[in-house]
Scaffold this active site. Structure first.
Site, PDB file in Angstrom:
ATOM      1  N   TRP A 123      -0.499  -5.268 -27.344  1.00 18.11           N
ATOM      2  CA  TRP A 123      -1.202  -4.735 -26.180  1.00 18.11           C
ATOM      3  C   TRP A 123      -1.044  -5.708 -25.026  1.00 18.11           C
ATOM      4  CZ3 TRP A 123      -4.988  -7.047 -23.197  1.00 18.11           C
ATOM      5  CH2 TRP A 123      -5.493  -6.257 -22.159  1.00 18.11           C
ATOM      6  N   GLU A 130      -0.563  -0.389 -28.562  1.00 21.14           N
ATOM      7  CA  GLU A 130      -1.890   0.059 -28.150  1.00 21.14           C
ATOM      8  C   GLU A 130      -1.883   0.414 -26.670  1.00 21.14           C
ATOM      9  OE1 GLU A 130      -6.487  -1.711 -27.993  1.00 21.14           O
ATOM     10  OE2 GLU A 130      -4.811  -2.972 -28.621  1.00 21.14           O
ATOM     11  N   LYS A 140      -3.956   1.894 -23.002  1.00 25.66           N
ATOM     12  CA  LYS A 140      -5.194   1.704 -22.256  1.00 25.66           C
ATOM     13  C   LYS A 140      -5.161   2.558 -21.003  1.00 25.66           C
ATOM     14  CE  LYS A 140      -8.462  -1.955 -21.118  1.00 25.66           C
ATOM     15  NZ  LYS A 140      -8.732  -3.406 -21.130  1.00 25.66           N
ATOM     16  N   ASP A 190      -7.600   2.523 -29.519  1.00 21.29           N
ATOM     17  CA  ASP A 190      -8.875   1.849 -29.310  1.00 21.29           C
ATOM     18  C   ASP A 190      -9.792   2.879 -28.667  1.00 21.29           C
ATOM     19  OD1 ASP A 190     -10.968   0.482 -27.778  1.00 21.29           O
ATOM     20  OD2 ASP A 190      -9.933  -1.380 -28.264  1.00 21.29           O
ATOM     21  N   HIS A 199     -10.300   2.985 -24.920  1.00 22.11           N
ATOM     22  CA  HIS A 199      -9.153   2.983 -24.024  1.00 22.11           C
ATOM     23  C   HIS A 199      -8.749   4.365 -23.536  1.00 22.11           C
ATOM     24  CE1 HIS A 199      -7.486  -1.249 -25.218  1.00 22.11           C
ATOM     25  NE2 HIS A 199      -8.763  -1.257 -24.884  1.00 22.11           N
ATOM     26  N   HIS A 243      -8.683   0.448 -33.320  1.00 21.26           N
ATOM     27  CA  HIS A 243      -9.603  -0.601 -32.908  1.00 21.26           C
ATOM     28  C   HIS A 243     -10.912   0.091 -32.590  1.00 21.26           C
ATOM     29  CE1 HIS A 243      -6.886  -4.259 -31.727  1.00 21.26           C
ATOM     30  NE2 HIS A 243      -6.862  -3.967 -33.009  1.00 21.26           N
ATOM     31  N   ASP A 271     -13.891   0.824 -20.968  1.00 17.22           N
ATOM     32  CA  ASP A 271     -13.604  -0.104 -22.052  1.00 17.22           C
ATOM     33  C   ASP A 271     -14.447  -1.368 -21.941  1.00 17.22           C
ATOM     34  OD1 ASP A 271     -12.294  -1.234 -24.253  1.00 17.22           O
ATOM     35  OD2 ASP A 271     -10.881  -2.264 -22.952  1.00 17.22           O
ATOM     36  N   ASP A 273     -16.279  -2.696 -24.451  1.00 15.60           N
ATOM     37  CA  ASP A 273     -16.310  -3.436 -25.715  1.00 15.60           C
ATOM     38  C   ASP A 273     -17.716  -3.847 -26.115  1.00 15.60           C
ATOM     39  OD1 ASP A 273     -13.569  -3.543 -26.669  1.00 15.60           O
ATOM     40  OD2 ASP A 273     -13.128  -4.662 -24.853  1.00 15.60           O
ATOM     41  N   ASP A 279     -13.217  -4.298 -32.669  1.00 19.48           N
ATOM     42  CA  ASP A 279     -12.749  -4.953 -31.452  1.00 19.48           C
ATOM     43  C   ASP A 279     -13.820  -4.846 -30.373  1.00 19.48           C
ATOM     44  OD1 ASP A 279     -11.407  -6.087 -29.366  1.00 19.48           O
ATOM     45  OD2 ASP A 279      -9.934  -4.504 -29.132  1.00 19.48           O
TER      46      ASP A 279
END
Length: 421
Positions: free
Chosen positions: A184, A225, A227, A259, A262, A286, A294, A296, A326
């Site tokens: 990524w 990955e 995004k 993810d 993302h 993820h 995003d 997290d 993640d």
């Protein structure tokens, strides 16, 4: 009534709807989930002293973060003891451990720089996953790495990716567990670009060159990955969802990695999982908790987390989906953040395993949507908490009371770090 008695009653209730809770518990005990190392030190790593750059940012300044490999490993050990289930450990390349004054830049990293992590994993019977670190480095030029028009910049980062392939294979050989290696980058543009194709062609060619590094596909599982956007690259992301998915589809042995932070706010990865499983023999995830984008946040036992787990289980894909956490929250106790997130995903998987998917599929195929709705709603009131408590007991961890241990650890260990400055 004891916990054992409560579980016996719950097991009988589940048996009436065709669910074997003992089998569900034993199944989950064998499913590895990769614990991310970067929650413990706010993604700083050990190969630089500067701030996070390249689309990565943490918020919060809760005291007690890990400052050294020894401290980070101690914190991970605490998490391993408090979270039930089988684990792998997910590392970023920036967590290389240098000794005796040695330093190697990222394109020159070698397996020896991760020897202590391998020893740590082997002592705990865990596999290792890996991520090249394409951020927080002075060779991220104008926000670009693998897609940069600057040949020197691009060659440096290709060299880094190749080094990570070699390190991933070292991990797999040493631990006996295949290593998922995820690519990524935060490459993109802050404002409207004049060329959207050129960077993507360079990005594709760079990843192809990285994956051409000799490796055993049975040991190393490369992923790409995607995004939507990142900090400083709000207008254009080179590695978009369409790019990553197309790259994985066009390159045998490369997995798509999703993810769930993302994507656009109205998109859900739970719906994307079965779509990809219809075409790919294996995919990677993820698992995080996005708040509008995003961000997290720590994974919770919320609706989308449960839906993602349901799709993996109902698609009979527990062995086809490589799962990793993640997130990184620096505003709360980091040990607690780790444990809450890991336990939440374990709860979601166990709840999915305790769902009579075959019967529900039959109702859908018969277009009996009334009965399907009723059964799905009734499922929500099953005594799942008693099954979860039994799972924790069988894994040798506490169903509750673990937070008291976190607070003791904070008082005895983390607080001292703050006092030491």
């Amino acid at each position: 009534m004891t916990g054992t008695e409560r579980y016996a009653e719950a097991r009988e209730r589940y048996a009436k709807i065709g669910v074997d809770t003992d089998a569900a518990i034993e199944k989950l005990k064998e499913i590895p989930v990769s614990l991310h190392c970067w929650q413990g030190d706010d993604v700083m790593g050990f190969d630089h002293d500067g701030p996070l750059t390249g689309g990565i940012q943490t918020t919060g300044d809760y005291p007690g973060k890990a400052r050294t490999p020894k401290e980070l490993m101690a914190d991970i050990d605490k998490v391993l003891a408090l979270a039930p289930g089988k684990k792998k450990l997910n590392l970023h390349a920036s967590y290389a451990i240098f000794e005796d004054g040695e330093f190697a830049d990222r394109d020159k990293l070698e397996p020896k720089h991760f020897k202590k992590w391998v020893e740590f994993a082997k002592e705990r019977n865990m596999g290792l996953d890996f991520n090249p670190t394409f951020f927080s480095h002075d060779k991220v030029k104008d926000g670009l790495t693998l897609s940069s028009p600057d040949e020197e910049t691009r060659r440096f980062w290709i060299g880094h990716g190749k080094a990570c392939i070699r390190i991933s294979e070292y991990f797999a050989k040493e631990t006996g567990v295949p290593c998922v290696m995820n690519i990524w980058t935060g490459d993109g543009a802050k404002d409207i670009p004049a060329d959207r194709l050129g960077p993507r062609v360079r990005y594709r060619e760079a990843i192809e060159e990285i994956l051409a590094e000799p490796h055993d596909p049975a040991l190393v599982k490369p992923c790409v990955e995607s995004k939507v956007f990142g900090i400083g690259v709000e207008s254009y992301t080179v590695g978009s969802a369409e790019f990553a998915l197309s790259f994985a589809a066009a390159h045998e042995g490369c997995l798509p990695l999703m993810d769930n932070g993302h994507y656009h706010p109205t998109e859900v990865v739970s719906d994307k999982i079965p779509a990809l499983l219809a075409f790919f023999p294996e995919i990677a995830l993820h698992i995080t908790r996005p708040v509008r984008w995003d961000s997290d946040h720590v994974v919770l036992y919320d609706d989308e987390t449960r839906e993602m787990a349901k799709e993996i289980v109902r698609c009979d894909a527990l062995e086809r989906v490589d799962m990793a956490l993640d997130y990184f929250d620096a505003g709360i106790n980091r040990i607690s953040a780790w444990v809450v997130g890991f336990r939440s995903w374990q709860k979601a998987l166990l709840a999915a395993l305790c769902t009579p998917h075959a019967e529900l599929k039959k109702l859908q195929d018969a277009a009996d949507w009334t009965a399907l709705m009723v059964r799905q709603e009734e499922q929500k009131m099953m005594p799942f908490c008693d099954v979860w408590a039994e799972y924790c007991r069988r894994c040798g961890t506490s169903e509750d009371g673990w937070f008291e241990e976190v607070k003791r650890y904070e008082a005895q260990v983390l607080a001292k770090r703050t006092q030491e400055g």
